[in-house]
Design a protein around this motif. Structure first.
Motif, PDB file in Angstrom:
ATOM      1  N   TYR A 139       0.835  -1.209   0.000  1.00 55.86           N
ATOM      2  CA  TYR A 139       0.000   0.000   0.000  1.00 55.86           C
ATOM      3  C   TYR A 139       0.870   1.260   0.000  1.00 55.86           C
ATOM      4  N   TYR A 140       1.852   1.304   0.892  1.00 59.67           N
ATOM      5  CA  TYR A 140       2.705   2.499   0.960  1.00 59.67           C
ATOM      6  C   TYR A 140       3.546   2.652  -0.307  1.00 59.67           C
ATOM      7  N   ALA A 141       4.031   1.517  -0.880  1.00 59.92           N
ATOM      8  CA  ALA A 141       4.874   1.580  -2.069  1.00 59.92           C
ATOM      9  C   ALA A 141       4.082   1.964  -3.317  1.00 59.92           C
ATOM     10  N   SER A 142       2.836   1.513  -3.401  1.00 62.83           N
ATOM     11  CA  SER A 142       2.043   1.727  -4.612  1.00 62.83           C
ATOM     12  C   SER A 142       1.215   3.001  -4.577  1.00 62.83           C
ATOM     13  N   ASP A 143       0.689   3.350  -3.404  1.00 62.72           N
ATOM     14  CA  ASP A 143      -0.271   4.454  -3.308  1.00 62.72           C
ATOM     15  C   ASP A 143       0.276   5.722  -2.651  1.00 62.72           C
ATOM     16  N   VAL A 144       1.067   5.544  -1.607  1.00 67.61           N
ATOM     17  CA  VAL A 144       1.506   6.708  -0.838  1.00 67.61           C
ATOM     18  C   VAL A 144       2.809   7.284  -1.370  1.00 67.61           C
ATOM     19  N   LEU A 145       3.799   6.456  -1.588  1.00 65.78           N
ATOM     20  CA  LEU A 145       5.126   6.936  -1.980  1.00 65.78           C
ATOM     21  C   LEU A 145       5.121   7.688  -3.312  1.00 65.78           C
ATOM     22  N   PRO A 146       4.498   7.171  -4.371  1.00 69.62           N
ATOM     23  CA  PRO A 146       4.496   7.928  -5.634  1.00 69.62           C
ATOM     24  C   PRO A 146       3.901   9.326  -5.477  1.00 69.62           C
ATOM     25  N   ALA A 147       2.830   9.429  -4.685  1.00 68.37           N
ATOM     26  CA  ALA A 147       2.209  10.738  -4.479  1.00 68.37           C
ATOM     27  C   ALA A 147       3.144  11.681  -3.742  1.00 68.37           C
ATOM     28  N   GLU A 148       3.923  11.135  -2.802  1.00 72.17           N
ATOM     29  CA  GLU A 148       4.854  11.983  -2.056  1.00 72.17           C
ATOM     30  C   GLU A 148       5.942  12.537  -2.964  1.00 72.17           C
ATOM     31  N   ILE A 149       6.358  11.737  -3.954  1.00 69.20           N
ATOM     32  CA  ILE A 149       7.378  12.196  -4.896  1.00 69.20           C
ATOM     33  C   ILE A 149       6.769  13.072  -5.983  1.00 69.20           C
ATOM     34  N   GLY A 150       5.529  12.764  -6.353  1.00 69.38           N
ATOM     35  CA  GLY A 150       4.875  13.523  -7.406  1.00 69.38           C
ATOM     36  C   GLY A 150       4.862  12.813  -8.735  1.00 69.38           C
ATOM     37  N   VAL A 151       4.789  11.454  -8.702  1.00 67.63           N
ATOM     38  CA  VAL A 151       4.741  10.681  -9.941  1.00 67.63           C
ATOM     39  C   VAL A 151       3.593   9.678  -9.857  1.00 67.63           C
ATOM     40  N   THR A 152       3.284   9.051 -10.982  1.00 71.10           N
ATOM     41  CA  THR A 152       2.261   8.014 -11.049  1.00 71.10           C
ATOM     42  C   THR A 152       2.902   6.734 -11.544  1.00 71.10           C
ATOM     43  N   LEU A 153       2.671   5.632 -10.852  1.00 74.61           N
ATOM     44  CA  LEU A 153       3.265   4.369 -11.258  1.00 74.61           C
ATOM     45  C   LEU A 153       2.692   3.899 -12.586  1.00 74.61           C
ATOM     46  N   GLY A 154       3.481   3.097 -13.299  1.00 75.10           N
ATOM     47  CA  GLY A 154       3.068   2.609 -14.591  1.00 75.10           C
ATOM     48  C   GLY A 154       2.456   1.215 -14.524  1.00 75.10           C
ATOM     49  N   PHE A 155       2.179   0.650 -15.684  1.00 65.71           N
ATOM     50  CA  PHE A 155       1.626  -0.695 -15.810  1.00 65.71           C
ATOM     51  C   PHE A 155       2.688  -1.702 -15.373  1.00 65.71           C
ATOM     52  N   ASN A 156       2.255  -2.783 -14.725  1.00 64.78           N
ATOM     53  CA  ASN A 156       3.202  -3.830 -14.353  1.00 64.78           C
ATOM     54  C   ASN A 156       2.713  -5.173 -14.873  1.00 64.78           C
ATOM     55  N   SER A 157       3.597  -6.158 -14.832  1.00 61.08           N
ATOM     56  CA  SER A 157       3.327  -7.461 -15.441  1.00 61.08           C
ATOM     57  C   SER A 157       2.186  -8.224 -14.786  1.00 61.08           C
ATOM     58  N   LEU A 158       1.798  -7.843 -13.565  1.00 60.59           N
ATOM     59  CA  LEU A 158       0.726  -8.553 -12.876  1.00 60.59           C
ATOM     60  C   LEU A 158      -0.646  -7.931 -13.143  1.00 60.59           C
ATOM     61  N   ASP A 159      -0.687  -6.757 -13.729  1.00 65.71           N
ATOM     62  CA  ASP A 159      -1.952  -6.055 -13.907  1.00 65.71           C
ATOM     63  C   ASP A 159      -2.920  -6.798 -14.810  1.00 65.71           C
ATOM     64  N   GLY A 160      -2.376  -7.604 -15.715  1.00 60.89           N
ATOM     65  CA  GLY A 160      -3.255  -8.313 -16.637  1.00 60.89           C
ATOM     66  C   GLY A 160      -3.628  -9.684 -16.161  1.00 60.89           C
ATOM     67  N   ASP A 161      -3.114 -10.106 -14.970  1.00 63.59           N
ATOM     68  CA  ASP A 161      -3.397 -11.447 -14.468  1.00 63.59           C
ATOM     69  C   ASP A 161      -4.832 -11.567 -13.976  1.00 63.59           C
TER      70      ASP A 161
END
Length: 326
Positions: free
Chosen positions: A304-326
């Motif tokens: 949760y912190y790595a995917s939702d909180v940390l990117p917002a603190e830096i000011g970026v949005t995470l991209g697509f990953n290999s598990l998203d289509g599973d």
């Protein structure tokens, strides 16, 4: 401020002034920091470990324990690298060739059987063109450990196949190290040359952060459940008895990465590290009745912190990953 950040992107003097850099700039120089301090040294260690493993196979198979020891060290080195998929590891199905897992259709066994049935010992070139599932560490694991047992004798043909697979792995790791660290053309050189306001610099940071978040998710969804359920043979590296150690090595590499990222997202990175540490402690607590809950909670909260909180603190949005289509 952007001018200062652009100067910081080259070299290792990044952390001390990171807090003075605006979020967008921090995201841009984060990739160079993590790559220099975490990824590249681990890729170099992978090259050394895979090279040592190949050298042990060259000595022959009279002492399988030496081969098993070199395999364990090679698997440790891979577990420290496997989540850093951005860059050279993403090319030419290298990650899958090194470590084809999960393997729900038993493709490794089928590919290895085909290699063992070839009349003459397969060359490294033949291995590199064989089934992806039979080119890497899982194939070596099957040669060294049978259904969790450690064979006292490794046959001549199996020895020849294992030697070629080990050299194929050594070649892959050497290529990875070169593509990361070559002074003129390597990934580090490319990252160091990016200006802080270059879109590609921010993309590199997003790719690394996405890889790390995905790695936590892989542990949560694929690596931990078999250890806590009733299907231990679905666990990664169960034959060699290193399923828990594999996760511990993963968690250590993730912790080191988030230690560097803490310069750019101090609160979120600290939370990720704390939750990863809780999961690591729970893994070791085999007698704790609440162990399963603690492991799952630690990994889930870290994600949760790595995917939702940390990117917002830096000011970026995470991209697509290999598990998203599973």
């Amino acid at each position: 401020m952007k001018r200062i950040a652009a100067c910081l992107i080259v070299g290792f003097g990044l952390t001390t002034l990171a807090y003075a850099v605006q979020p967008a700039a921090a995201g841009a120089i984060l990739a160079a920091t993590v790559s220099h301090r975490v990824i590249a040294p681990r890729v170099a260690a992978l090259k050394d470990a895979f090279g040592t493993q190949a050298a042990e196979w060259d000595k022959g198979c009279q002492d399988p324990e030496l081969l098993r020891a070199s395999y364990q060290k090679a698997a440790d080195a891979w577990a420290q690298v496997e989540f850093f998929r951005a860059g050279p590891l993403s090319k030419q199905t290298r990650a899958e060739r090194i470590d084809y897992w999960p393997d729900p259709r038993n493709a490794t066994a089928k590919g290895l059987k085909a290699l063992l049935e070839v009349p003459e010992a397969p060359s490294v070139k033949i291995i590199s063109e064989a089934s992806v599932a039979a080119q890497g560490l899982p194939a070596i694991e099957r040669l060294l450990y049978a259904e969790g047992e450690a064979p006292k004798v490794i046959g001549e043909k199996a020895c020849a196949v294992g030697r070629s697979i080990a050299h194929n792995l050594a070649s892959l790791a050497l290529t990875l190290d070169t593509e990361w660290s070559d002074a003129a053309t390597g990934e580090l050189h490319r990252l160091d040359g990016l200006a802080v306001n270059d879109a590609k610099a921010s993309e590199a940071a997003v790719a690394i952060l996405t890889d790390l978040a995905t790695g936590i998710r892989v542990i949560e969804e694929r690596k931990v459940p078999p250890l806590l359920g009733h299907n231990p043979k679905a666990a990664k590296s169960w034959r060699s008895g290193r399923s828990i150690r594999d996760i511990e090595q993963n968690l250590d590499a993730l912790d080191k990465a988030y230690t560097q990222i803490a310069a750019y997202a101090p609160q979120a990175a600290a939370s990720v590290k704390e939750k990863l540490h809780e999961a690591a402690l729970a893994l070791k607590a085999s007698e704790d009745a609440n162990r399963a809950i603690a492991i799952q909670a630690g990994i889930n909260n870290a994600r949760y912190y790595a995917s939702d909180v940390l990117p917002a603190e830096i000011g970026v949005t995470l991209g697509f990953n290999s598990l998203d289509g599973d």
